[in-house]
Scaffold this active site. Structure first.
Site, PDB file in Angstrom:
ATOM      1  N   HIS A 118     -12.142   9.940 -31.883  1.00  0.00           N
ATOM      2  CA  HIS A 118     -12.715  11.118 -32.798  1.00  0.00           C
ATOM      3  C   HIS A 118     -11.400  11.660 -33.505  1.00  0.00           C
ATOM      4  O   HIS A 118     -10.372  11.475 -33.393  1.00  0.00           O
ATOM      5  CB  HIS A 118     -13.288  12.137 -31.809  1.00  0.00           C
ATOM      6  CG  HIS A 118     -14.878  11.169 -31.554  1.00  0.00           C
ATOM      7  ND1 HIS A 118     -15.693  12.135 -30.741  1.00  0.00           N
ATOM      8  CD2 HIS A 118     -15.124  10.162 -31.379  1.00  0.00           C
ATOM      9  CE1 HIS A 118     -16.865  11.634 -30.326  1.00  0.00           C
ATOM     10  NE2 HIS A 118     -16.581  10.199 -30.911  1.00  0.00           N
ATOM     11  N   GLU A 170     -10.472  14.625 -33.797  1.00  0.00           N
ATOM     12  CA  GLU A 170      -9.684  15.516 -32.894  1.00  0.00           C
ATOM     13  C   GLU A 170      -8.582  14.691 -32.044  1.00  0.00           C
ATOM     14  O   GLU A 170      -7.332  15.218 -32.057  1.00  0.00           O
ATOM     15  CB  GLU A 170     -10.436  16.250 -31.869  1.00  0.00           C
ATOM     16  CG  GLU A 170     -11.611  17.139 -32.460  1.00  0.00           C
ATOM     17  CD  GLU A 170     -12.923  16.791 -32.772  1.00  0.00           C
ATOM     18  OE1 GLU A 170     -14.006  17.426 -32.278  1.00  0.00           O
ATOM     19  OE2 GLU A 170     -12.958  15.427 -32.960  1.00  0.00           O
ATOM     20  N   THR A 225     -35.668  -6.438 -58.910  1.00  0.00           N
ATOM     21  CA  THR A 225     -33.928  -6.383 -59.263  1.00  0.00           C
ATOM     22  C   THR A 225     -33.264  -7.565 -59.025  1.00  0.00           C
ATOM     23  O   THR A 225     -32.462  -7.806 -59.836  1.00  0.00           O
ATOM     24  CB  THR A 225     -33.690  -5.009 -58.713  1.00  0.00           C
ATOM     25  OG1 THR A 225     -34.345  -3.981 -58.998  1.00  0.00           O
ATOM     26  CG2 THR A 225     -32.095  -4.597 -59.142  1.00  0.00           C
ATOM     27  N   ASP A 282     -31.484  -9.306 -62.150  1.00  0.00           N
ATOM     28  CA  ASP A 282     -30.077  -8.993 -62.160  1.00  0.00           C
ATOM     29  C   ASP A 282     -29.270  -9.793 -61.102  1.00  0.00           C
ATOM     30  O   ASP A 282     -28.064 -10.181 -61.318  1.00  0.00           O
ATOM     31  CB  ASP A 282     -29.714  -7.765 -61.934  1.00  0.00           C
ATOM     32  CG  ASP A 282     -30.402  -6.696 -63.009  1.00  0.00           C
ATOM     33  OD1 ASP A 282     -30.645  -7.414 -64.066  1.00  0.00           O
ATOM     34  OD2 ASP A 282     -30.707  -5.573 -62.609  1.00  0.00           O
ATOM     35  N   ARG A 316     -17.368  -3.028 -53.792  1.00  0.00           N
ATOM     36  CA  ARG A 316     -16.102  -3.590 -54.285  1.00  0.00           C
ATOM     37  C   ARG A 316     -15.137  -2.579 -55.021  1.00  0.00           C
ATOM     38  O   ARG A 316     -15.527  -1.790 -55.657  1.00  0.00           O
ATOM     39  CB  ARG A 316     -16.377  -4.442 -55.516  1.00  0.00           C
ATOM     40  CG  ARG A 316     -17.444  -5.740 -55.381  1.00  0.00           C
ATOM     41  CD  ARG A 316     -17.015  -6.673 -54.193  1.00  0.00           C
ATOM     42  NE  ARG A 316     -18.080  -7.807 -54.318  1.00  0.00           N
ATOM     43  CZ  ARG A 316     -17.950  -8.652 -53.180  1.00  0.00           C
ATOM     44  NH1 ARG A 316     -16.962  -8.612 -52.216  1.00  0.00           N
ATOM     45  NH2 ARG A 316     -18.655  -9.687 -53.146  1.00  0.00           N
ATOM     46  N   GLY A 327     -40.107   5.710 -58.418  1.00  0.00           N
ATOM     47  CA  GLY A 327     -41.372   6.499 -58.361  1.00  0.00           C
ATOM     48  C   GLY A 327     -41.978   6.404 -57.181  1.00  0.00           C
ATOM     49  O   GLY A 327     -42.785   7.478 -56.682  1.00  0.00           O
TER      50      GLY A 327
END
Length: 330
Positions: free
Chosen positions: A44, A46, A194, A198, A205, A268
């Protein structure tokens, strides 16, 4: 504490199912050590901070102050309790940004330290510290991921032109910031439309060690699409359930933070389902008008029904601005 927050952000996207945490040790007004939680299962913040001052005795560290963005853990998990290490190293003053959101642990670490004579101060940079762990907090309290809805749009709220082209509405600096958002998330989500339009990779990246899931909502994902054929194809989930069920299922997989990158109909639908926790809207100084694709689908709301947001921050990236906003909950 601001330095501790800066350090903690380096671990975003690497620590799930734990939150990102930073720690700074100060003595005589000077930082003598610092650390952050680098990855799940590792030491962690600490521990990473205090292990760098091995040569100093408990007596010499007594006047030091440990600044931590999150209340230190007090229970045994994959790593030992951080409260034990703090006491062992002789720290007598601890400053905490946010309390542990887990009801089973909230306040426990601070109480343990105070019972041992350690001065404990909480709430320093609390708003920033709580925002940093917002995905972890929601997951702990509800079992659901925190969802950030990212949209890139023109000044008149269009995310693509009439033929559906959207590359590029925003400039390179804004797109670089999107990569940063991807690195902070545990999963990047889009609709199947999408992917069809695309063919994105949805990977950050550069990755800088991050390996987010990719979630495709819908059907008819082309078999030759990047998300199904590239080096990260095993981390791609194609899901066609109602959005609320999808979010529950992602939570069961231990995913704390989902970044949704559209498109408009999904945006939406997520708003209507009450699933958006944060809006990240990149706005370009440009106009499309006419039949351009609206940011939140074609259905819309009436004036009385329209969702309300509360602006949080506004940042400039090149010629574009990033508006961060939270939904106003009734």
């Amino acid at each position: 504490m601001k330095r501790a927050l800066e350090l903690a952000r380096r671990g975003e996207g690497l620590t799930r199912p734990n939150p990102p945490v930073g720690a700074v040790l100060v003595k005589n007004g000077k930082i003598i050590s610092e650390g952050f939680h680098k990855k799940a299962g590792g030491p962690h913040a600490e521990v990473n901070c205090l292990r760098q001052v091995k040569g100093l005795t408990a007596k010499s560290l007594k006047p030091a102050t440990l600044y931590i963005t999150l209340e230190p853990c007090s229970t045994e998990g994959r790593t030992p309790p951080c409260t034990d290490l703090i006491l062992e190293r002789g720290i007598r003053r601890v400053v905490v940004g946010a309390r542990d959101p887990n009801p089973a642990h909230a306040g426990r670490g601070l109480r343990q330290l105070r019972r041992a004579g350690v001065e404990g101060i909480t709430g320093v940079c609390r708003k920033e510290a709580e925002a940093l762990i917002a995905p972890f907090s929601k997951f702990i309290l509800t079992g659901l991921p925190y969802l950030t809805l990212k949209l890139g749009m023109t000044l008149d709220g269009r995310i693509a032109d009439a033929p559906g082209k959207s590359k590029w509405i925003t400039g390179p600096q804004a797109r670089a910031k999107v990569q940063e958002l991807r690195r902070a998330a545990d999963a990047v989500m889009v609709g199947a439309k999408t992917v069809l339009a695309d063919n994105p990779s949805l990977l950050p990246r550069p990755a800088k060690g991050r390996e987010p899931w990719r979630v495709i909502v819908g059907t008819s994902v082309p078999k030759n699409s990047n998300v199904l054929t590239d080096e990260a194809s095993e981390r791609t989930l194609v899901m066609n359930d109602p959005l609320k069920k999808i979010m529950r299922d992602l939570g069961k997989r231990g995913i704390l933070h989902v970044l949704c990158e559209g498109g408009g109909e999904m945006a939406g639908s997520l708003v209507r389902a009450g699933l958006v926790d944060e809006f990240a809207i990149f706005m370009a100084p440009s106009l499309l008008g006419g039949e351009g694709v609206p940011a939140f689908g074609k259905a819309g709301w009436t004036l009385k029904e329209m969702p309300l947001l509360r602006f949080q921050t506004l940042e400039k990236y090149g010629e574009d601005v990033l508006i961060r906003a939270l939904p106003v909950k009734e």
